[in-house]
Write a protein that holds these residues in place. Structure first.
Motif, mmCIF file in Angstrom:
data_model
loop_
_atom_site.group_PDB
_atom_site.id
_atom_site.type_symbol
_atom_site.label_atom_id
_atom_site.label_comp_id
_atom_site.label_asym_id
_atom_site.label_seq_id
_atom_site.Cartn_x
_atom_site.Cartn_y
_atom_site.Cartn_z
ATOM 1 N N UNK A 120 7.768 12.185 19.002
ATOM 2 C CA UNK A 120 8.206 11.731 17.684
ATOM 3 C C UNK A 120 9.479 10.918 17.686
ATOM 4 N N UNK A 121 10.110 10.757 18.847
ATOM 5 C CA UNK A 121 11.340 9.966 18.903
ATOM 6 C C UNK A 121 11.015 8.479 18.941
ATOM 7 N N UNK A 122 11.976 7.676 18.468
ATOM 8 C CA UNK A 122 11.776 6.228 18.508
ATOM 9 C C UNK A 122 11.811 5.762 19.960
ATOM 10 N N UNK A 123 11.133 4.673 20.226
ATOM 11 C CA UNK A 123 11.137 4.133 21.582
ATOM 12 C C UNK A 123 12.545 3.667 21.957
ATOM 13 N N UNK A 124 13.316 3.230 20.964
ATOM 14 C CA UNK A 124 14.706 2.838 21.212
ATOM 15 C C UNK A 124 15.533 4.053 21.656
ATOM 16 N N UNK A 125 15.375 5.179 20.963
ATOM 17 C CA UNK A 125 16.099 6.399 21.332
ATOM 18 C C UNK A 125 15.718 6.851 22.736
ATOM 19 N N UNK A 182 2.778 10.858 25.895
ATOM 20 C CA UNK A 182 3.649 9.738 25.543
ATOM 21 C C UNK A 182 2.828 8.506 25.163
ATOM 22 N N UNK A 183 3.309 7.834 24.124
ATOM 23 C CA UNK A 183 2.659 6.592 23.698
ATOM 24 C C UNK A 183 3.699 5.487 23.626
ATOM 25 N N UNK A 184 3.278 4.268 23.883
ATOM 26 C CA UNK A 184 4.169 3.113 23.863
ATOM 27 C C UNK A 184 3.965 2.240 22.632
ATOM 28 N N UNK A 185 2.883 2.439 21.902
ATOM 29 C CA UNK A 185 2.606 1.584 20.752
ATOM 30 C C UNK A 185 3.370 2.070 19.522
ATOM 31 N N UNK A 186 3.535 1.194 18.553
ATOM 32 C CA UNK A 186 4.253 1.549 17.334
ATOM 33 C C UNK A 186 5.750 1.654 17.583
ATOM 34 N N UNK A 187 6.445 2.281 16.658
ATOM 35 C CA UNK A 187 7.900 2.414 16.778
ATOM 36 C C UNK A 187 8.327 3.751 17.356
ATOM 37 N N UNK A 188 7.416 4.748 17.322
ATOM 38 C CA UNK A 188 7.752 6.088 17.792
ATOM 39 C C UNK A 188 6.682 6.616 18.737
#
Length: 85
Positions: A23-28, A12-18
């Protein structure tokens, strides 16, 4: 779009938008996490002793409802739940 569950840990990564892991967006991911928390809290608030039976039931029912909504949005069916091919 295909759902891809989080792999957790180092993936899992927290940077960027996904997330680079799933591959899911952080918002999703955040919205899904909130949904899971609400379902879990409901089970606890109801004081269910058989949570292991409740959660698959919710998942199966939600899946059936989602498929019906998808069919309805696609204009399928003839009013009795059978898609026209």
């Amino acid at each position: 779009m295909q759902f891809s569950p989080c792999k957790g840990g180092d993936f899992c990564t927290q940077d960027g938008t996904h997330c680079q892991g799933c591959g899911r967006s952080h918002e999703e991911i955040a919205e899904t996490r909130m949904l899971m928390q609400r379902v879990a809290k409901y089970a606890v608030d109801m004081d269910y002793e058989n949570i292991e039976e409740f959660t698959p039931f919710v998942g199966e029912k939600a899946g059936k409802i989602a498929r019906k909504l998808q069919d309805d949005q696609a204009g399928g069916g003839i009013g009795i739940g059978m898609p026209i091919k």
